[in-house]
Design an enzyme around this catalytic site. Structure first.
Site, mmCIF file in Angstrom:
data_model
loop_
_atom_site.group_PDB
_atom_site.id
_atom_site.type_symbol
_atom_site.label_atom_id
_atom_site.label_comp_id
_atom_site.label_asym_id
_atom_site.label_seq_id
_atom_site.Cartn_x
_atom_site.Cartn_y
_atom_site.Cartn_z
ATOM 1 N N LYS A 102 0.817 -1.221 0.000
ATOM 2 C CA LYS A 102 0.000 0.000 0.000
ATOM 3 C C LYS A 102 0.849 1.268 0.000
ATOM 4 C CE LYS A 102 -4.456 -1.601 1.442
ATOM 5 N NZ LYS A 102 -5.657 -1.437 2.211
ATOM 6 N N LYS A 153 -11.019 -2.600 -3.619
ATOM 7 C CA LYS A 153 -11.841 -1.396 -3.808
ATOM 8 C C LYS A 153 -11.011 -0.257 -4.387
ATOM 9 C CE LYS A 153 -13.867 -2.118 0.710
ATOM 10 N NZ LYS A 153 -12.773 -2.011 1.663
ATOM 11 N N LYS A 197 -5.078 -9.078 -5.955
ATOM 12 C CA LYS A 197 -6.409 -9.357 -5.417
ATOM 13 C C LYS A 197 -7.419 -8.314 -5.897
ATOM 14 C CE LYS A 197 -6.593 -6.906 -1.049
ATOM 15 N NZ LYS A 197 -7.398 -6.803 0.120
#
Ligand code: AQP
Length: 334
Positions: free
Chosen positions: A114, A201, A198
């Site tokens: 991230k 969102k 994966k």
């Protein structure tokens, strides 16, 4: 050791929930509430580790609650609330920041993913996010945590933190070591555009995921455009595993149709992916669109959604305050 079972899990209000959240987490949440005490939290403090526009965050919290209810969570059976409304999460997180080790956090792969290439610019919150997740779970002395496979490493850290706390403060078994409950057949739903990532969102392309609120038309377009393979469907897993996007589509098909991957391969081998896509589209539309309709209906009842959160907060706070009293005592805080 007590045999008491308590389930805790959280979902970030960071936008539209998708098929990965649904198959990897929410469906499991719903089946667990039948026989077990369950606490489900909209983890807004986790969401703000990456900047969120305040009005969007508020809407996303309500939308996450609506998604919980539309999937089948029942506020009479499960405690549903948002994390920031129970201040014990933040207080315990601070205590656990002092128990957890920098070396442990440095191993967390989600932070590396991230934060991207410029880690210096990531928020401190994003770095210590796993300690807050440990606090979420341990605040209720939860024993079981239903999560997607992507959260397994964070859960192992929560166990290490619980163990260290129990050792440091000489209180064996004070915190139970929480166990992950990971969906057996499909623990990780992958992006429709890149089978090595994966479904998420925050992925830029909306074509990478199926949102719970997507219309039948959108679902159909996304599956049609999903990456697959030009050759026909193989008859064995070994060959299928070489094509991650194709494997993902077959995995989703197997999970929703409640068939094993092996059985699906027997039924589908030799057929073109266009055939699989047609069948998959039907299945996904039947499974997802009733949920999406219910989410939209519930979103028009904001006062009701806020009331669910308020009642859940009151229930959660009672457990949290009782446990925090003991935790403060163990640590020596007056
Ligand atoms: N692709 C997935 N497959 C299976 N399970 C998944 N989960 C998330 N993505 C998948 C599980 O859903 C629960 C809630 O996740 P979250 O929204 O709190 O956080 P996340 O894992 O970071 O999900 P996203 O979609 O990737 O959100 P962003 O993009 O905001 O970070 C968890 O149990 C998770 O394992």
């Amino acid at each position: 050791m007590s045999s008491r079972k308590l389930v805790f899990s959280g979902v970030q209000p960071t936008g539209n929930l998708h098929l990965g959240n649904y198959l990897g987490a929410l469906k499991n949440f719903v089946s667990l509430q039948k026989n077990t005490e369950c606490i489900y939290c909209v983890v807004d403090l986790h969401a703000i580790t990456i900047f969120q526009k305040p009005n969007e965050l508020q809407n996303n919290v309500l939308e996450t609650v609506a998604s919980f209810l539309a999937t089948g969570l029942d506020p009479k059976k499960s405690t549903i609330f948002n994390q920031s409304s129970v201040s014990g999460h933040a207080e315990l997180a601070w205590i656990l920041n002092c128990v957890s080790r920098i070396g442990w956090l440095n191993r967390m792969t989600q932070f590396k993913d991230k934060a991207g290439s410029d880690k210096e610019k990531a928020s401190v919150g994003l770095y210590i996010y796993p300690n807050l997740m440990a606090a979420d779970i341990l605040l209720y002395k939860a024993t079981h945590v239903p999560v997607g496979a992507d959260q397994k490493q964070h859960l192992e850290l929560s166990r290490d933190i619980a163990q260290k706390f129990n050792n440091d403060f000489d209180c064996k078994d004070f915190f139970p070591l929480p166990e992950p409950l990971i969906a057996k057949n499909i623990s990780r739903v992958m992006s429709l555009r890149d089978g090595t990532k994966k479904m998420s969102k925050s992925e830029e392309s909306d074509y990478s995921r199926i949102n719970l609120k997507d219309s039948p038309d959108e679902i159909s377009k996304k599956i049609k455009k999903a990456k697959s393979d030009s050759s026909s469907i193989p008859d064995n897993l070994k060959d299928l595993e070489k094509k991650p996007e194709a494997l993902n589509l077959i995995n989703i098909f197997s999970e929703i149709s409640k068939k094993s991957l092996e059985k699906t391969l027997i039924d589908m081998s030799g057929k073109e992916y266009s055939y699989l896509k047609t069948k998959l589209t039907e299945l996904v539309i039947n499974e997802i669109t009733p949920v999406g309709k219910e989410i939209k209906k519930l979103l028009a009842e904001k006062a009701y959604l806020k009331n669910v959160l308020k009642k859940g907060k009151e229930k959660a706070n009672i457990i949290a305050e009782e446990n925090l009293k003991n935790i403060r005592e163990k640590v020596g805080l007056i």
